[in-house]
Design an enzyme around this catalytic site. Structure first.
Site, PDB file in Angstrom:
ATOM      1  N   ALA A  63       0.858  -1.176   0.000  1.00  0.00           N
ATOM      2  CA  ALA A  63       0.000   0.000   0.000  1.00  0.00           C
ATOM      3  C   ALA A  63       0.895   1.227   0.000  1.00  0.00           C
ATOM      4  CB  ALA A  63      -0.855  -0.004   1.255  1.00  0.00           C
ATOM      5  N   GLY A 102       0.178  -4.882   0.704  1.00  0.00           N
ATOM      6  CA  GLY A 102      -1.050  -4.842  -0.103  1.00  0.00           C
ATOM      7  C   GLY A 102      -0.858  -5.438  -1.481  1.00  0.00           C
ATOM      8  N   GLU A 105      -1.273  -9.061  -0.930  1.00  0.00           N
ATOM      9  CA  GLU A 105      -2.697  -9.274  -0.608  1.00  0.00           C
ATOM     10  C   GLU A 105      -3.556  -9.220  -1.874  1.00  0.00           C
ATOM     11  OE1 GLU A 105      -3.430  -7.567   3.799  1.00  0.00           O
ATOM     12  OE2 GLU A 105      -2.263  -6.238   2.491  1.00  0.00           O
ATOM     13  N   GLU A 125       4.366  -5.650   7.235  1.00  0.00           N
ATOM     14  CA  GLU A 125       3.637  -4.584   7.930  1.00  0.00           C
ATOM     15  C   GLU A 125       4.103  -4.345   9.365  1.00  0.00           C
ATOM     16  OE1 GLU A 125       0.866  -5.567   4.547  1.00  0.00           O
ATOM     17  OE2 GLU A 125       2.362  -6.602   5.753  1.00  0.00           O
TER      18      GLU A 125
END
Ligand code: T1G
Ligand code: NAD
Length: 702
Positions: A63, A102, A105, A125
């Site tokens: 992300a 992300g 993911e 993370e």
């Protein structure tokens, strides 16, 4: 505004490509582009299957971290991933580079995953004080099992493709063109009538996920992420994957994740993520700034620092010549370097051949004429001003025109050293930290006449030898940034509190519990109490400051208690063992010194110990900022985290001050000023920013 996501349909296969350099960090534009592309592909009757790829040097590396401060705009991750996973047409994704956070993911929401052999995958993370927030805590356990999922997330570092294949995270490793391989596979799936294979519908394999495993993971977190809350949050979220439906687990992941994002711990770790990268941005220097060509490096002095510096350069592929006038020192250095590579091989960090090849890059000489053809010399001889001036005058003669002359001095004024040469523009400070081949920090000290060319070259070299290099000015007093703050704040207070009644162990524990890698006294015993005493003497600080000023440190130095290397320092050490042991003899030295100074010892709280040591750092840091000795407050944070073991999850001394609030810091410093006098005179910038409600991260140079 063109979308960073493109959709093309080739022979019944929809190809969705993400292209947002430098690392395809997922932001609102990418999520919106994915949503739009998938809605089109799913609705298009000509499309039988969908392939997701990323352009550029890497698959999505996570992300966009900056969105945590600006807000994650719609569509959200879950909306997009529900659409991808919900597709009735098989969705294949192909990964290269680093598929992280992300990004991975996204792949987990696809139905089939492949990667090239060099790809690496991870959910890092926790290194940002957060948990995977786009389904990773729910889909990864479903795909590879709860145990493997937690091991991977706690491991932080990405895993290689073959390991990912072994775990079932990817279905295949492909060779050749990734796009072609992915499209061919999609076509094969269609031909075989294979439909979607939704990770979210899989059951979590809980084999081995028991109390013993959790205890082991908590122990690991206690070692690698001591003081952080995110690991426990992660275990809570993954725990839900075994008891809740996907949707409920995702909702809980969101709630837990938002708490983590809002935490000081995560704000600090995100700050350092960017500060570590920003240190390399030097005003007035960019890609167009000329550089000095450097491939051969000379090192003068083969002592504690010389040998570590040599290893750091050889490991990066430079050819290295070490010169020392003392034959015995040179031989000892050669042995230490050979031992280093032997232990690298023994620990499986290097193979025999590579170790031999690297060690062969280093040559040993006693004659400094050997430097006649090197591109740069780094001087690391005794910390003596006259000796260093003599040496730089000599190097100026011996070295070829244009060669860089660097010094590893930790206290001396580099302008004065440069002044003895005819090439002050080529003189620079390269201040390594001991052990130089291990410590990440390098203070690059720009002297008044150091040219942009030489500065830019030094920053490039630092990146190549894998250092976090922070460019600093010489500053108004000695010690550049790190040592200056250590001596004019942190250790000064710790030494004084020994006289006032705090014990060696109490101070070390209070600082260790704050999150430092070790307390000041264990650090001093490791680096050498004599090194500290020498600095206090050569800089004249001891003579210049009224007592008490480092009285305990100097007393121990006088008593020959120079630290681990002597088996006696602030602690006692058994032969061959680094474990610190309490030594009542030190308490006696402290007590008699306190009596001599008329100081009545009393109880001191751990909180006061932490405040005086850390606020001492902050106050001196504020002076360094207002002088413009650094470019950003984040530079000071990077110095203390990569050079002095300041806890990363507190963001460094200046960011920590911002978290506490500069008004609170100022009020405490002002109170200490009343109590202890001018050593605690608040830095004008601290007072100003406290009054104006500003943060140190608002400070701008110039
Ligand atoms: N967000 C924003 N910017 C990023 C970024 C990211 N995730 N990753 C890199 N950058 C910027 C970086 O600041 C630099 O900018 C440039 O890209 C090149 O990076 C929902 C919540 C991928 C291994 O933690 O580890 O996903 O300085 O210099 O050495 O669950 O970057 O040029 O202006 O580091 O080749 C998880 C972070 C996010 C990975 C490449 N992902 N990135 O290393 O280049 S949280 C990460 C890295 C998340 C989800 C959660 C490395 C890299 P600038 P670089 P590099
Ligand atoms: P050291 O005493 O371990 O080694 C110094 C070496 O220099 C010795 O081997 C000596 O023989 C050699 N030497 C002395 N005069 C010489 C000459 N004229 N020509 C060639 N070689 C000569 O010292 P050290 O701890 O490695 O420190 C070296 C420098 O690095 C000092 O300026 C010190 O302040 C700085 N420094 C030390 C540390 C540390 O933690 N030790 C950290 C950062 C910087």
């Amino acid at each position: 505004m063109t979308s960073p996501v493109s959709l093309s349909v080739e022979d019944g296969i929809a190809v969705v490509t993400i292209d947002q350099p430098p690392v395809n960090a997922i932001n609102q534009a990418i999520r919106a582009g994915l949503k739009d592309s998938f809605e089109k592909a799913i609705a298009d009757p000509a499309v039988a299957a969908i392939v997701v790829l990323a352009a550029g040097r890497t698959y999505m590396a996570g992300a966009d971290i900056t969105e945590f401060d600006t807000g994650v705009g719609a569509p959200g991750y879950h909306d997009v991933f529900r659409l991808i996973e919900g597709s009735d047409k098989p969705v294949v994704t192909a990964m290269h580079g680093t598929a992280l956070g992300g990004g991975l993911e996204t792949a987990l929401s696809c139905h089939y995953r492949c990667a090239d052999a060099k790809a690496r995958m991870g959910l890092p993370e926790l290194s940002l004080g957060i948990i995977p927030g786009a389904g990773g805590t729910q889909r990864l356990p479903r795909l590879i099992g709860a145990k493997a999922a937690v091991e991977m997330i706690f491991g932080i570092a990405p895993i290689k493709a073959d390991k990912a294949h072994e775990l079932g995270l990817i279905d295949r490793i492909v060779e050749g063109d990734l796009k072609e391989a992915a499209i061919a596979w999609a076509k094969q799936l269609v031909a075989e009538g294979k439909g979607p294979r939704r990770t979210g519908e899989m059951k979590v394999d809980t084999t081995g996920y028991d109390d013993a495993f959790l205890a082991e993971m908590r122990k690991l977190a206690g070692k690698r992420m001591r003081g952080q809350e995110a690991p426990e949050r992660l275990l809570e979220a993954v725990g839900n994957s075994m008891t809740m439906s996907l949707e409920d687990g995702l909702a809980e992941e969101g709630r837990i994740g938002d708490e983590a994002i809002a935490s000081d711990e995560s704000a600090a770790l995100r700050h350092i993520f960017f500060a570590e990268r920003e240190v390399a941005r030097i005003p007035g220097i960019d890609k167009s700034t000329p550089r000095v060509e450097v491939s051969t490096v000379g090192i003068l002095g083969s002592g504690t620092m010389g040998n570590g510096i040599a290893i750091a350069f050889a490991n990066a592929g430079y050819s290295v010549k070490i010169v020392d006038t003392a034959e015995a020192a040179l031989q000892a250095c050669e042995k230490r370097i050979a031992d280093n590579y032997a232990s690298q091989v023994a620990r499986g960090r290097m193979n025999e051949e590579k170790a031999a090849e690297t060690a062969a890059l280093i040559s040993y000489e006693t004659d400094d004429n050997a430097f006649a053809d090197v591109d740069m010399v780094i001087e690391a001889v005794f910390e003596n001003f006259d000796l260093k001036k003599q040496i730089f005058a000599r190097l100026d003669e011996v070295c070829k025109p244009g060669a860089i002359l660097a010094t590893n001095t930790s206290t001396l004024n580099i302008d004065d050293i440069a002044a003895v040469t005819k090439r002050p523009e080529s003189v620079i400070g390269l201040h390594f930290f001991s052990p130089a081949h291990i410590m990440k920090l390098l203070e690059i000290v720009r002297a008044e006449k150091t040219s942009k060319e030489v500065l830019a070259t030094a920053v490039d070299i630092a990146r190549r030898i894998r250092k976090v290099a922070v460019v600093v000015g010489i500053g108004s007093t000695f010690g550049f940034v790190g040592n200056r703050m250590m001596i004019h704040g942190y250790i000064r207070e710790a030494d004084q509190m020994l006289l006032e009644g705090a014990s060696v162990a109490q101070i070390d524990k209070a600082i260790y519990d704050f999150g430092f890698a070790m307390g000041p006294w264990t650090m001093n015993d490791t680096a050498g109490v004599d090194v500290m005493c020498k600095v206090l003497d050569t800089t004249g600080l001891a003579a210049a400051n009224p007592e008490p000023f480092y009285n305990v440190t100097r007393k121990l130095g006088e008593a020959g208690r120079v630290g681990q290397k002597a088996g006696l320092g602030f602690y006692r050490y058994e032969e061959g063992n680094r474990a610190p042991i309490h030594d009542p003899a030190v308490d006696e030295i402290i007590a008699s010194e306190a009596a001599r100074l008329g100081i009545e010892p009393g109880p001191i709280s751990d909180e006061e110990i932490r405040k005086r040591c850390v606020y001492g750092l902050i106050n001196e840091g504020a002076r360094i900022l207002e002088e413009g000795t650094v470019y950003r407050s984040g530079d000071i944070d990077a110095i203390w985290i990569f050079g002095y073991g300041f806890p990363r999850f507190r963001g460094g001394p200046m960011f920590y001050a911002d978290l506490v609030g500069l008004d609170n810091v100022y009020n405490t410093v002002a109170a200490y000023h009343q109590r202890f006098g001018d050593t605690w005179k608040p830095a004008p910038l601290l007072e100003k920013f406290a009054r104006e409600g500003k943060r140190f991260s608002d400070w701008k140079a110039g």
